[in-house]
Structures are given as structure tokens and as C-alpha cells.
Design a protein around this motif. Structure first.
Motif, PDB file in Angstrom:
ATOM      1  N   PHE A  43      28.842  35.860  38.658  1.00 33.80           N
ATOM      2  CA  PHE A  43      27.779  36.277  37.893  1.00 33.80           C
ATOM      3  C   PHE A  43      26.974  37.310  38.985  1.00 33.80           C
ATOM      4  O   PHE A  43      25.876  37.855  38.691  1.00 33.80           O
ATOM      5  CB  PHE A  43      26.597  35.131  37.863  1.00 33.80           C
ATOM      6  N   ALA A  44      27.570  37.797  39.890  1.00 33.43           N
ATOM      7  CA  ALA A  44      27.119  38.739  40.745  1.00 33.43           C
ATOM      8  C   ALA A  44      26.638  40.031  40.035  1.00 33.43           C
ATOM      9  O   ALA A  44      25.761  40.777  40.534  1.00 33.43           O
ATOM     10  CB  ALA A  44      28.027  38.998  41.954  1.00 33.43           C
ATOM     11  N   THR A  45      27.709  40.501  39.145  1.00 37.65           N
ATOM     12  CA  THR A  45      27.404  41.762  38.453  1.00 37.65           C
ATOM     13  C   THR A  45      27.257  41.414  36.729  1.00 37.65           C
ATOM     14  O   THR A  45      27.848  40.632  36.499  1.00 37.65           O
ATOM     15  CB  THR A  45      28.576  42.712  38.453  1.00 37.65           C
ATOM     16  N   PRO A  46      26.756  42.445  36.057  1.00 39.52           N
ATOM     17  CA  PRO A  46      26.673  42.094  34.759  1.00 39.52           C
ATOM     18  C   PRO A  46      27.913  42.143  34.029  1.00 39.52           C
ATOM     19  O   PRO A  46      28.260  41.251  33.048  1.00 39.52           O
ATOM     20  CB  PRO A  46      25.912  43.369  34.116  1.00 39.52           C
ATOM     21  N   ASN A  47      28.919  42.815  34.418  1.00 36.89           N
ATOM     22  CA  ASN A  47      30.297  42.672  33.973  1.00 36.89           C
ATOM     23  C   ASN A  47      31.038  42.588  35.033  1.00 36.89           C
ATOM     24  O   ASN A  47      31.219  43.146  36.039  1.00 36.89           O
ATOM     25  CB  ASN A  47      30.677  44.085  33.324  1.00 36.89           C
ATOM     26  N   ARG A  48      31.816  41.445  34.935  1.00 36.22           N
ATOM     27  CA  ARG A  48      33.081  41.108  36.073  1.00 36.22           C
ATOM     28  C   ARG A  48      34.202  42.261  36.224  1.00 36.22           C
ATOM     29  O   ARG A  48      34.717  42.517  35.288  1.00 36.22           O
ATOM     30  CB  ARG A  48      33.702  39.748  35.553  1.00 36.22           C
ATOM     31  N   ASN A  49      34.093  42.666  37.501  1.00 34.18           N
ATOM     32  CA  ASN A  49      35.004  43.955  38.083  1.00 34.18           C
ATOM     33  C   ASN A  49      36.327  43.135  37.511  1.00 34.18           C
ATOM     34  O   ASN A  49      36.719  41.945  38.117  1.00 34.18           O
ATOM     35  CB  ASN A  49      34.683  44.279  39.313  1.00 34.18           C
ATOM     36  N   SER A  50      37.145  44.008  36.978  1.00 32.91           N
ATOM     37  CA  SER A  50      38.729  43.534  36.601  1.00 32.91           C
ATOM     38  C   SER A  50      39.558  43.736  38.136  1.00 32.91           C
ATOM     39  O   SER A  50      40.507  43.036  38.116  1.00 32.91           O
ATOM     40  CB  SER A  50      39.373  44.551  35.885  1.00 32.91           C
ATOM     41  N   ASN A  51      38.874  44.322  39.004  1.00 33.03           N
ATOM     42  CA  ASN A  51      39.716  44.586  40.139  1.00 33.03           C
ATOM     43  C   ASN A  51      39.027  43.820  41.316  1.00 33.03           C
ATOM     44  O   ASN A  51      38.811  44.416  42.620  1.00 33.03           O
ATOM     45  CB  ASN A  51      39.866  45.972  40.717  1.00 33.03           C
ATOM     46  N   ALA A  52      38.247  42.626  40.815  1.00 29.46           N
ATOM     47  CA  ALA A  52      37.382  42.017  41.994  1.00 29.46           C
ATOM     48  C   ALA A  52      38.042  41.397  43.233  1.00 29.46           C
ATOM     49  O   ALA A  52      37.647  41.565  44.239  1.00 29.46           O
ATOM     50  CB  ALA A  52      36.617  40.543  41.232  1.00 29.46           C
TER      51      ALA A  52
ATOM     52  N   ARG B 143      38.744  44.533  50.199  1.00 27.59           N
ATOM     53  CA  ARG B 143      38.269  45.687  50.921  1.00 27.59           C
ATOM     54  C   ARG B 143      36.896  45.429  51.561  1.00 27.59           C
ATOM     55  O   ARG B 143      36.880  45.723  52.802  1.00 27.59           O
ATOM     56  CB  ARG B 143      37.742  46.982  49.823  1.00 27.59           C
ATOM     57  N   TYR B 144      36.155  44.750  50.935  1.00 29.81           N
ATOM     58  CA  TYR B 144      34.934  44.310  51.715  1.00 29.81           C
ATOM     59  C   TYR B 144      35.325  43.285  52.766  1.00 29.81           C
ATOM     60  O   TYR B 144      34.564  43.625  53.898  1.00 29.81           O
ATOM     61  CB  TYR B 144      33.946  43.545  50.384  1.00 29.81           C
ATOM     62  N   ALA B 145      36.044  42.812  52.854  1.00 28.76           N
ATOM     63  CA  ALA B 145      36.394  41.670  53.987  1.00 28.76           C
ATOM     64  C   ALA B 145      36.982  42.586  55.268  1.00 28.76           C
ATOM     65  O   ALA B 145      36.638  42.432  56.160  1.00 28.76           O
ATOM     66  CB  ALA B 145      37.485  40.784  53.446  1.00 28.76           C
ATOM     67  N   SER B 146      37.742  43.632  54.749  1.00 30.88           N
ATOM     68  CA  SER B 146      38.442  44.477  55.891  1.00 30.88           C
ATOM     69  C   SER B 146      37.280  45.182  56.570  1.00 30.88           C
ATOM     70  O   SER B 146      37.155  45.525  57.674  1.00 30.88           O
ATOM     71  CB  SER B 146      39.358  45.511  55.393  1.00 30.88           C
TER      72      SER B 146
END
Length: 261
Positions: free
Chosen positions: A103-112, A118-121
């Protein structure tokens, strides 16, 4: 690109920008009075709400809310490293995991999943120079980050909250880490952009800083910008990190003192 003197970057990266919005909407980001849509000046961060000790089962934890961006971080360990995890030289290991809530974004990112990796790195890269890994040899610290709501400058909020959680866990740090994003929109530099501003940005700079040491630990540049524009963006991001540091330190200090009363 040369960073300001007496500061060095542990991680420096560049990537082309993948535009997320329509170019025609860029003009609406900054009004004729020099104010952004939410009323902030170009060099003003969003209101921040910070807390530590938010996950009782964790060794340390933190919650950070910057405008519409909401992040919670929990730190576990140190635990004994599995053989495959042990680093050369026997130093401790820092392991970051990032999850984006459905629910973090209005539309779930297909490349979540790719975005989470990438964020973790990036978060791990910002934290590693600050953590004194030699003090827990052959052990692993686990940092778990959950993005509850994506509202702009998400990765910077993650980095700041993760450093707070490490401090809350009593992990020995060379310094706290604060982070900031600067977006370029129609030639203007916008500190701490909202999601709406990010959708029409032409470039961006992410900076993570150890403020007391005046040391840049991560600098990431996205988009085509002149050397001067990058330097100006880095300087603005550093100024934002320094201002944020005052709030972060006060939060960590005050909540630690309240816990022992």
C-alpha cells in the motif's frame, strides 16, 4: 566531479534519468513567487517526525516521517555469522533488507523487487562507513527497512532512519548518518522533493553525510547535469543533511535519556 574539500565520497555513482512524468508539467512545480506547490522554498525540507524505540522486539528501531514519506526500521543482532556470510579478515558484516509495503504507492510497482534490492544496496552503502564493524568480528547486524508510504526522497529517509535505529541499538558508530535528495526541475534545485516533484524532475542528487566528521559517505547523481550544477546540488544536499542532523541527534539523545528514567 570534485567534491568539496575536506569531504570524500565512499560511494559515488552516476546513472541516466528515466523520466516518470510529463515534461509539460514541470513549469507548475515552482510558482512565480519562488514557492513550491506545498508552500516551501526551494531550499526547505518537509516537516519531519522522528522516533526511536518503535519496535519492541528489535535491538534498536526508528520511525521517520517526512511529509508523505513514512519509513520504519528495525535492527537485529549482532548474531553469529554463517560461514557464507563471514567477511575476509573476520570483521563484522552489515546486512540491509528493504521491503516496500503493498500500500506504499497508489499503483504497485511492477519492478518492486528490483527497486527493493537497489534501495537495500544504497542504504547499506551509506551505513557501512559509519559502523565500526571491527568491534563485532564474525558477527552480522541485520537492518530491516519497511517503506510504509512513498512520498518522495524515499531512499534518503530510509538512510536517516536506519542510522537512527543503529544508534538506538547501541551499535558503535563513527558518526550518525543523515541523507538528503535534491531534484532538478526546470533548472531549479529543490531540496527534499515530494513525489509530485520527483515525477517531473530532470535530474537528482542523493547525498549521505556523517555530519560531525563532514564526510560524504555516499553521493549518487542521476541525469545529465553540468559539473557546476552537480556541485551546487551536492552543496544544497549537504546543507540539508547538516540541518537534519540537529533534529536526529536531539531525538536519539532525548529518547535514550527517557528510556533510563
Amino acid at each position: 566531479m570534485a567534491l568539496p574539500q575536506h569531504r570524500r565520497a565512499a560511494v559515488l555513482s552516476y546513472a541516466p534519468l528515466k523520466r516518470r512524468g510529463a515534461a509539460g508539467s514541470v513549469a507548475r512545480v515552482v510558482g512565480g513567487d519562488g514557492r513550491r506547490a506545498d508552500g516551501r522554498s526551494l531550499e526547505e525540507s518537509r516537516p519531519a517526525f522522528l522516533r526511536t524505540k518503535t519496535v519492541t522486539q528489535a535491538a534498536g528501531s526508528a520511525y521517520a516521517e517526512f511529509g508523505g514519506t513514512k519509513v520504519i526500521v528495525a535492527v537485529f543482532g549482532p548474531r553469529e555469522s554463517r560461514k557464507a556470510e563471514q567477511s575476509v579478515g573476520g570483521k563484522g558484516r552489515l546486512k540491509c533488507d528493504v521491503r516496500i509495503a503493498p500500500f506504499a504507492t497508489p499503483n504497485r510497482n511492477s519492478n518492486a523487487q528490483g527497486l527493493e534490492e537497489r534501495y537495500a544496496s544504497e542504504v547499506e552503502g551509506a551505513l557501512l562507513p559509519a559502523v565500526q564493524l571491527h568491534l563485532f568480528p564474525k558477527a552480522t547486524l541485520d537492518v530491516s527497512v519497511l517503506l510504509l508510504q512513498s512520498g518522495g526522497a524515499d531512499v534518503a529517509v530510509m538512510m536517516t532512519a536506519a542510522a537512527m535505529a543503529l544508534a538506538d541499538a547501541g551499535v558503535h558508530l563513527h558518526d550518525l548518518v543523515t541523507a538528503a535528495v535534491v531534484s532538478v526541475c526546470r533548472g531549479d534545485l529543490l531540496l527534499d522533493p515530494s513525489a509530485e516533484e520527483e515525477r517531473v524532475e530532470e535530474g537528482r542528487v542523493v547525498v549521505a553525510l556523517m555530519p560531525s566528521l563532514s564526510e560524504v559517505v555516499l553521493c549518487s547523481v542521476t541525469g545529465n547535469m553540468s559539473v557546476k550544477r552537480v556541485k551546487d546540488a551536492v552543496d544544497l544536499a549537504i546543507a540539508g543533511c547538516m540541518r537534519l542532523d540537529e533534529v536526529v541527534r536531539a531525538t536519539v539523545r532525548d529518547e535514550a535519556a527517557a528510556a533510563v528514567m
